[in-house]
Design an enzyme around this catalytic site. Structure first.
Site, PDB file in Angstrom:
ATOM      1  N   GLY A  14       0.676  -1.455  -0.209  1.00 18.26           N
ATOM      2  CA  GLY A  14       0.176  -0.182   0.298  1.00 18.26           C
ATOM      3  C   GLY A  14       0.401   1.784  -0.504  1.00 18.26           C
ATOM      4  N   GLY A  16       0.366   4.177  -0.311  1.00 15.50           N
ATOM      5  CA  GLY A  16       0.173   5.570  -0.704  1.00 15.50           C
ATOM      6  C   GLY A  16       0.656   6.629  -0.169  1.00 15.50           C
ATOM      7  CB  ALA A  17      -0.291   9.420   1.996  1.00 16.10           C
ATOM      8  N   GLY A  19       1.548   4.844   3.589  1.00 18.50           N
ATOM      9  CA  GLY A  19       2.698   3.781   3.319  1.00 18.50           C
ATOM     10  C   GLY A  19       4.148   4.188   3.106  1.00 18.50           C
ATOM     11  CG  ASN A 104      -7.734   6.007   8.863  1.00 15.28           C
ATOM     12  OD1 ASN A 104      -7.157   5.980   9.969  1.00 15.28           O
ATOM     13  ND2 ASN A 104      -8.171   6.438   7.968  1.00 15.28           N
ATOM     14  CE  LYS A 183      -6.549   9.553  13.398  1.00 17.40           C
ATOM     15  NZ  LYS A 183      -5.687   8.288  13.043  1.00 17.40           N
ATOM     16  CG  ASN A 187     -10.048   8.055  11.657  1.00 19.34           C
ATOM     17  OD1 ASN A 187      -9.355   7.298  12.099  1.00 19.34           O
ATOM     18  ND2 ASN A 187      -9.257   9.500  10.731  1.00 19.34           N
ATOM     19  CB  SER A 253      -7.243   8.939   3.347  1.00 16.94           C
ATOM     20  OG  SER A 253      -8.420   8.246   4.970  1.00 16.94           O
ATOM     21  CD  GLU A 265     -10.052   4.460   5.368  1.00 15.99           C
ATOM     22  OE1 GLU A 265      -9.658   3.321   5.400  1.00 15.99           O
ATOM     23  OE2 GLU A 265      -9.619   5.308   5.768  1.00 15.99           O
TER      24      GLU A 265
END
Length: 304
Positions: A14, A16-17, A19, A104, A183, A187, A253, A265
């Protein structure tokens, strides 16, 4: 830090940003980085923070057999993409592997265990606000005093040591359940509301948006308590304050996925709250309403 660890490659599932940002910290410690799969080969990663870019060479592989025997991996695909990378995860199913799950939600461990088996699973609660601008390139923004939280167990402690050495501010938490639910409060509000409106996180300063956010969080606090998290109403106040003071221009995201026409997600976020609410017999009408709206958004595959 174990001096031998820096000689062992880390697999990034993964790229992405999140990872790539986490991988950059391990690259600073001397670990070679291997990027797994993806539509486009990545041979370098570039992370820009405060206008300063750092670059590292990486190895790109397309066959899960190429990471067989790896002892470290970062899993940073979106929660709903976990099954799609099952073959990569199975390559790590041995007792010497440590797998950081940078996803997340509050169900990270349960999500990957069926695939990685005896590996050491380290759920990670990530606070970075970062944005992937092109394959291998990320803009990194930090909010608050902490970047990552991991559990207080041997695998978590060892990983935290490495990440801190690589300038990723990492805390070892004895009660990661409460940290993860805390957290989750941010989210299920910022991610959901920015995705539904298309606006950036600055919108959280709007009084009416703040009122809606507080309703979403208050329901989740009740559910989190029932699930064993030590949440109080003060967690709502702190979450709202944090969201209202993220760096200007910060995005989420889920907003980026909505604009790009990708699947969202929401099931791992608001869906997790609703599932836990059902287990504990708690009514969460605002979260159910938000989940229904997010579920009605169909991926287009075309960037907006």
């Amino acid at each position: 830090m174990n001096p031998l660890a820096s000689q062992r490659p880390v697999a990034v599932i993964g790229a992405g940003a999140i990872g790539l940002s986490l991988a950059s910290a391990l690259a600073r410690t001397g670990r070679p980085v291997t990027v797994c799969g993806g539509r486009e080969p990545v041979h370098h990663i570039e992370v820009t923070e405060d206008g300063v870019a750092e670059t590292w060479p990486v190895r790109h592989v397309s066959d899960p057999a190429d990471i067989a025997g790896y002892t470290a991996a970062i899993v940073a695909v979106k929660a709903h993409q976990t099954a799609a990378v099952a073959d990569w995860l199975r390559a790590l199913a041995h007792p010497d592997a440590t797998v950081l799950v940078a996803q997340n939600g509050v169900e990270q461990r349960e999500r990957v265990l069926p695939y990685v088996g005896p590996a050491h699973v380290v759920p990670g609660v990530v606070y970075l606000n970062c944005e992937r601008t092109s394959p291998g390139r990320v803009i990194l923004r930090r909010a608050g005093a902490l970047d990552v939280a991991v559990p207080d167990d041997p695998a978590g402690v060892a990983l935290a040591d490495e990440l801190n050495t690589g300038r990723m501010r990492t805390a070892v938490e004895p009660d990661l359940k409460t940290v993860a639910w805390t957290k989750l409060l941010t989210n299920i509000t910022a991610n959901a509301l920015t995705a539904l409106t298309g606006r950036r996180a600055d919108m959280m300063r709007d009084p009416e948006i703040e009122r809606i956010a507080r309703n979403i969080m208050a329901e989740a606090v009740q559910v989190g308590r029932a699930d064993g998290a030590a949440l109080t109403e003060a967690h709502v106040d702190r979450a709202v304050h944090w969201l209202q003071h993220v760096p200007p221009g910060s995005t989420t995201s889920m907003r980026e996925d909505r604009l790009a026409g990708r699947p969202l997600e929401h099931d791992a976020l608001t869906g997790a709250v609703v599932r836990a609410a059902e287990r504990h017999g708690i009514d969460v009408p605002t979260n159910r309403f938000v989940l229904a709206l997010l579920s009605a958004i169909e991926p287009t595959g075309v960037a907006a």
